[in-house]
Design an enzyme around this catalytic site. Structure first.
Site, PDB file in Angstrom:
ATOM      1  N   LYS A   1      11.449 -19.071 -10.574  1.00 56.75           N
ATOM      2  CA  LYS A   1      11.930 -20.232  -9.819  1.00 56.75           C
ATOM      3  C   LYS A   1      13.413 -20.436 -10.166  1.00 56.75           C
ATOM      4  O   LYS A   1      13.840 -20.112 -11.289  1.00 56.75           O
ATOM      5  CB  LYS A   1      11.109 -21.471 -10.236  1.00 56.75           C
ATOM      6  CG  LYS A   1      11.579 -22.782  -9.634  1.00 56.75           C
ATOM      7  CD  LYS A   1      11.386 -22.835  -8.138  1.00 56.75           C
ATOM      8  CE  LYS A   1      12.034 -24.076  -7.528  1.00 56.75           C
ATOM      9  NZ  LYS A   1      12.150 -23.989  -6.060  1.00 56.75           N
TER      10      LYS A   1
ATOM     11  N   ALA B   1      10.980 -28.444   1.331  1.00 55.52           N
ATOM     12  CA  ALA B   1      12.214 -29.038   0.811  1.00 55.52           C
ATOM     13  C   ALA B   1      11.896 -29.504  -0.611  1.00 55.52           C
ATOM     14  O   ALA B   1      11.913 -30.695  -0.913  1.00 55.52           O
ATOM     15  CB  ALA B   1      12.673 -30.198   1.681  1.00 55.52           C
TER      16      ALA B   1
ATOM     17  N   ASN C   1      21.335 -17.594  -6.421  1.00 57.68           N
ATOM     18  CA  ASN C   1      20.983 -18.253  -5.162  1.00 57.68           C
ATOM     19  C   ASN C   1      22.199 -18.962  -4.594  1.00 57.68           C
ATOM     20  O   ASN C   1      22.546 -20.057  -5.023  1.00 57.68           O
ATOM     21  CB  ASN C   1      19.839 -19.241  -5.399  1.00 57.68           C
ATOM     22  CG  ASN C   1      19.460 -19.990  -4.134  1.00 57.68           C
ATOM     23  OD1 ASN C   1      19.935 -19.669  -3.041  1.00 57.68           O
ATOM     24  ND2 ASN C   1      18.599 -20.979  -4.272  1.00 57.68           N
TER      25      ASN C   1
ATOM     26  N   CYS D   1      20.531 -21.970  -0.983  1.00 55.24           N
ATOM     27  CA  CYS D   1      19.515 -22.987  -0.790  1.00 55.24           C
ATOM     28  C   CYS D   1      19.973 -24.041   0.211  1.00 55.24           C
ATOM     29  O   CYS D   1      21.024 -24.649   0.053  1.00 55.24           O
ATOM     30  CB  CYS D   1      19.156 -23.682  -2.088  1.00 55.24           C
ATOM     31  SG  CYS D   1      17.934 -24.959  -1.789  1.00 55.24           S
TER      32      CYS D   1
ATOM     33  N   GLY E   1      11.290 -12.108   3.945  1.00 50.25           N
ATOM     34  CA  GLY E   1      11.139 -13.075   5.031  1.00 50.25           C
ATOM     35  C   GLY E   1       9.887 -12.748   5.815  1.00 50.25           C
ATOM     36  O   GLY E   1       9.887 -11.863   6.669  1.00 50.25           O
TER      37      GLY E   1
ATOM     38  N   GLY F   1       7.198 -13.970  -0.605  1.00 49.97           N
ATOM     39  CA  GLY F   1       7.187 -15.367  -1.021  1.00 49.97           C
ATOM     40  C   GLY F   1       5.989 -16.146  -0.503  1.00 49.97           C
ATOM     41  O   GLY F   1       4.955 -16.258  -1.160  1.00 49.97           O
ATOM     42  N   THR F   2       6.107 -16.664   0.717  1.00 47.95           N
ATOM     43  CA  THR F   2       5.107 -17.556   1.310  1.00 47.95           C
ATOM     44  C   THR F   2       3.689 -16.978   1.268  1.00 47.95           C
ATOM     45  O   THR F   2       2.721 -17.734   1.101  1.00 47.95           O
ATOM     46  CB  THR F   2       5.530 -17.868   2.763  1.00 47.95           C
ATOM     47  OG1 THR F   2       6.798 -18.543   2.696  1.00 47.95           O
ATOM     48  CG2 THR F   2       4.549 -18.757   3.480  1.00 47.95           C
TER      49      THR F   2
END
Ligand code: FMN
Length: 301
Positions: free
Chosen positions: A42, A67, A125, A128, A241, A263-264
């Site tokens: 993270k 978010a 990153n 974001c 993605g 990820g998701t």
């Protein structure tokens, strides 16, 4: 199945993406971390952060919006409480994701991580879309991005991978800026800035108003962006993605990625990264691909 990203050897091109895999140690009992290429932590900031108010995650058609606001335990607690567990997992490749509100914040995080054993690479990153003063500024303005990457690279004792924002018109140009400033690799994409509205209340579905869209809904856009970046730079690319199955990973590799992040998909199935990694191995065997690295850039146009 082995690949190399900026000098870091990985057993598989499939990596667990930042923000969807905790600090790695939480997944030790769920999947075999030795079967995946690496995991990304993270995002780590100089000080702990609580993140945004709820609701901060919703499901969308073929994806999700979040978010979270970069909630994290802070770099010091990560080194003290999480790194010992990560070091105990044999052969696991840990990539530390770094962000900050200012360049000085980012430098502070990298300085602290430089002294910690057991990290293979940094993922910076710059992308974001959720915090008012954070990544968006760096990731969408070429001069700020160049300055950030240059200064971080100067003090980094490890390879520096720069995570690009997809919320730009010319992603190839941003990748070129990162490369010129010293990035050893680029990763893309982070989430797409988005808005969902509850039509009954006429309020945003996410308390922060806007959120970042991820998951299968973004995959064809992300693949196109990886392809554009591959034609713009000669450093390795890590693509992501919407990857949920081995063939999705193959698309990113053919578009020019050396490795991919997932990820998701881990929200639907916490073992997704391992399944996609072993599935990719089977796909290669079934399709006469002896070396997964040979897929990189294999798109025929
Ligand atoms: C809940 C959530 C939290 C995330 N947190 C981070 C983060 O802390 N740092 C970062 O660089 N990317 C973060 N991301 C972005 C993912 O790493 C990835 O770039 C993006 O979700 C696209 O991949 P996917 O469609 O496979 O999820 C987050 C994504 C989600 C869904």
């Amino acid at each position: 199945m082995t690949v190399e990203v900026a000098g870091v050897a990985m057993r598989s091109p499939v990596i667990a993406a930042s923000g969807t895999f905790g600090y790695g140690v939480e997944f030790e009992e769920i999947l075999d971390l030795a079967k995946i290429g690496a995991f990304v932590t993270k995002g780590l900031s100089l000080h702990p952060m609580d993140g945004n108010k709820a609701p901060r995650i919703i499901e969308t058609s073929s994806g999700m919006m979040n978010a979270i606001g970069l909630q994290n335990i802070g770099v010091e607690a990560f080194i003290k409480d999480k790194m010992p567990g990560i070091r105990r997992m044999p052969g696991v490749v840990c990539i530390a994701n770094v962000f900050g509100y200012t360049i000085e914040d980012c430098l502070g995080v990298i300085e602290r991580l430089n002294d910690a054993e057991g990290i293979a690479m940094y993922e910076l990153n710059a992308s974001c879309p959720n915090t008012k003063h954070g990544g968006m500024v760096f990731g969408t303005d070429p001069d700020s991005l160049g300055d950030l990457v240059h200064q971080c690279k100067n003090i980094s004792k490890r390879p520096l991978m720069v995570k690009l924002s997809p919320n730009v018109t010319n992603i190839g140009g941003m990748a070129r800026v990162a490369q010129a400033a010293g990035a050893n690799a680029v990763s893309l994409v982070n989430t797409f800035l988005s808005l969902a509205i509850d039509v009954k209340t006429r309020k945003p579905k996410i308390a922060n108003v806007t959120g970042g869209l991820s998951g299968p809904a973004i995959k064809p856009i992300a693949v196109r962006m990886v392809w554009e970046v591959a034609r713009s730079v000669n450093i390795p690319i890590v693509g992501m993605g919407g990857i949920v199955k081995p063939e999705d990973a193959v698309e990113f590799l053919l578009a020019g990625a050396t490795a991919v992040e997932v990820g998701t998909a881990s929200y639907a199935d916490p073992r997704a990264v391992e399944k996609i990694s072993t599935g990719l191995e089977r796909w290669c065997a079934a399709n006469g691909v002896t070396n997964a690295a040979d897929l990189t850039g294999g798109l025929r146009t």
